[in-house]
Design an enzyme around this catalytic site. Structure first.
Site, short mmCIF file in Angstrom:
data_model
loop_
_atom_site.label_atom_id
_atom_site.label_comp_id
_atom_site.label_asym_id
_atom_site.label_seq_id
_atom_site.Cartn_x
_atom_site.Cartn_y
_atom_site.Cartn_z
N ASP A 126 48.74 23.22 84.93
CA ASP A 126 48.26 24.63 84.61
C ASP A 126 47.66 25.06 85.67
O ASP A 126 46.67 24.59 86.46
CB ASP A 126 47.07 24.14 83.26
CG ASP A 126 46.50 25.26 83.04
OD1 ASP A 126 46.89 26.49 83.33
OD2 ASP A 126 45.39 25.36 81.94
N ASP B 5 51.92 30.32 83.13
CA ASP B 5 51.16 29.50 84.23
C ASP B 5 51.09 27.93 83.50
O ASP B 5 50.41 27.13 84.25
CB ASP B 5 49.96 29.91 84.64
CG ASP B 5 48.81 29.91 83.41
OD1 ASP B 5 49.15 30.19 82.23
OD2 ASP B 5 47.88 29.60 83.81
N GLU B 6 51.54 27.63 82.39
CA GLU B 6 51.46 26.14 82.09
C GLU B 6 52.82 25.58 81.96
O GLU B 6 53.71 26.00 81.08
CB GLU B 6 50.80 25.94 80.82
CG GLU B 6 49.24 26.31 81.13
CD GLU B 6 48.61 26.63 79.78
OE1 GLU B 6 48.43 25.62 78.98
OE2 GLU B 6 48.45 27.67 79.24
MG LIG Z 1 46.10 28.50 83.39
#
Ligand SMILES: [Mg+2]
Length: 399
Positions: free
Chosen positions: A8, A110-111
């Site tokens: 993350d 973003d993960e």
């Molecule tokens: Mg993040």
């Protein structure tokens, strides 16, 4: 034992904007000043999408309005999001992860989840590997990430949230009692604010309290949701990391809503229509889906999805819709939804009927009605007639 990484990016939108501004020659690293990324105040996007660590110290929170953030910090600097750049960098990260394992699932921009179960033998020490990846990202891309390691996706994701930024954490099965159970109930994944309030009324204050609560009693309050709630509190999750490879074709539909909402009636109706449209295209191509997912974008532009493997592959609208409803609560929670969608994947040419005690018997007649309706709908290029099948089905259930 499976080995799953959840990676993350810390303050993704802000870090990524900082990196791209530095590349453009901007002198200041906006990560080191009180700054936020926020949408257009004139439209309905005037909310904080990401904040710097410095801004965080002023008490500024993600999803709060810019107006209230400015009241907390007079020197606050505001920058617009650069979505096309985010997408580009997200793609680069994804490709980088593929160098470690082919089993990478994008959970949000973003993960990602990385399944290292089949490749972990290549590395002597899994923890060392995590530190290597974390530091490589910092050097190569210029921003920090958190890596959570667990034996399933749930534990990996929970571990990734333990403390930030730039950290590696583990939550293995034998660490659940010591690391997961002392946490407040609000920290459990997919437990929304209103559910945690209800749980607190039952004197369930920690994740451990929930894990050890009487299942039958909990069912009285939370019906079907109680099963997944207790399982999650116990660190149980058997969902797979679904990688996007060539053979894993998928069909997806999504729609941006006129206004952000959590209204179940509105959202269910959207999902129903999408199930029918996807059903039509599956039936036209004579394909069956084995996995179904709901995808959402929340009011502060976070993308989520939750999927379910079906016992029997299907292209029947009712079956698709019934399975979508099963994952409704987990996916939507209390979020205000901006965009909602349905995705089917694991498409096959054959239907392999497994007998289950839990699934209703499949009605051949439904398929016949469906193909007639499909023809009419194709003719009028509309889905006017579609809801009829839902109503007729509902009435049949009542009888
Ligand atoms: Mg993040």
């Amino acid at each position: 034992m499976n080995i799953i990484f959840h990676i993350d990016v810390n303050n993704a939108f802000l870090s990524w904007t900082a990196v791209s501004m530095l590349k453009e020659g901007y002198k200041e690293d906006i990560r080191n000043i009180p700054s936020v990324i926020a949408g257009d105040e004139a439209k309905r996007h005037g909310i904080v999408l990401a904040k710097s660590e410095v801004a965080k110290k002023y008490g500024i929170k993600t999803a709060e309005t810019l107006h209230s953030a400015r009241l907390k910090c007079k020197k606050l600097e505001v920058f617009p999001p650069r979505f096309s750049y985010y997408k580009e960098i997200s793609d680069k990260l994804y490709k980088y992860y593929l160098t470690y394992t082919p089993d990478v699932e994008r959970f949000s921009i973003d993960e990602c989840f990385l399944d290292l179960s089949n490749t972990s033998f290549l590395y002597d020490d899994i923890l060392e590997l995590a530190y290597k990846i974390k530091n490589e990202i910092k050097e190569k891309f210029g921003f920090t990430v958190n890596i959570g390691i667990g034996n399933n996706k749930l534990c990996a994701k929970m571990a990734g949230d333990f403390s930030k930024p730039d950290k590696v954490h583990t939550l293995f099965q034998n660490e659940i009692k010591t690391k997961l159970w002392p946490l407040p109930i609000e920290d459990l994944l997919f437990i929304g604010k209103s559910s945690s309030k209800e749980l607190r009324k039952l004197n369930i204050k920690t994740i451990g309290d929930l894990a050890n609560y009487d299942e039958v009693l909990l069912r009285k309050y939370f019906k079907n949701r109680s099963t997944f709630m207790i399982e999650y509190a116990r660190g149980i999750d058997d969902s797979k990391v679904i990688s996007k490879s060539g053979k894993n074709k998928s069909i997806s539909l999504s729609e941006t809503l006129e206004f952000d909402t959590n209204d179940r009636e509105i959202l269910e109706k959207k999902l129903m229509i999408m199930c029918e449209k996807i059903g039509v295209s599956l039936r036209r191509e004579k394909l069956y889906a084995k996995t179904i997912a709901i995808t959402v974008k929340t009011n502060y532009f976070k993308d989520y999805s939750h999927q379910k493997k079906l016992l029997n592959e299907t292209n029947n609208t009712m079956e698709l819709y019934k399975n979508v409803l099963d994952i409704y609560d987990i996916t939507i929670g209390n979020n205000l939804i901006r965009n909602i969608g349905v995705r089917v994947s694991d498409l096959t040419k054959y239907r392999n009927n497994q007998i289950s005690l839990f699934e209703e018997e499949h009605h051949e007649s439904d398929d016949k009605i469906q193909s007639i309706l499909d023809d009419i709908n194709v003719k009028y290029n509309d889905l006017k007639i579609m809801p009829a099948i839902f109503y007729s089905k509902k009435n049949k259930d009542k009888e």
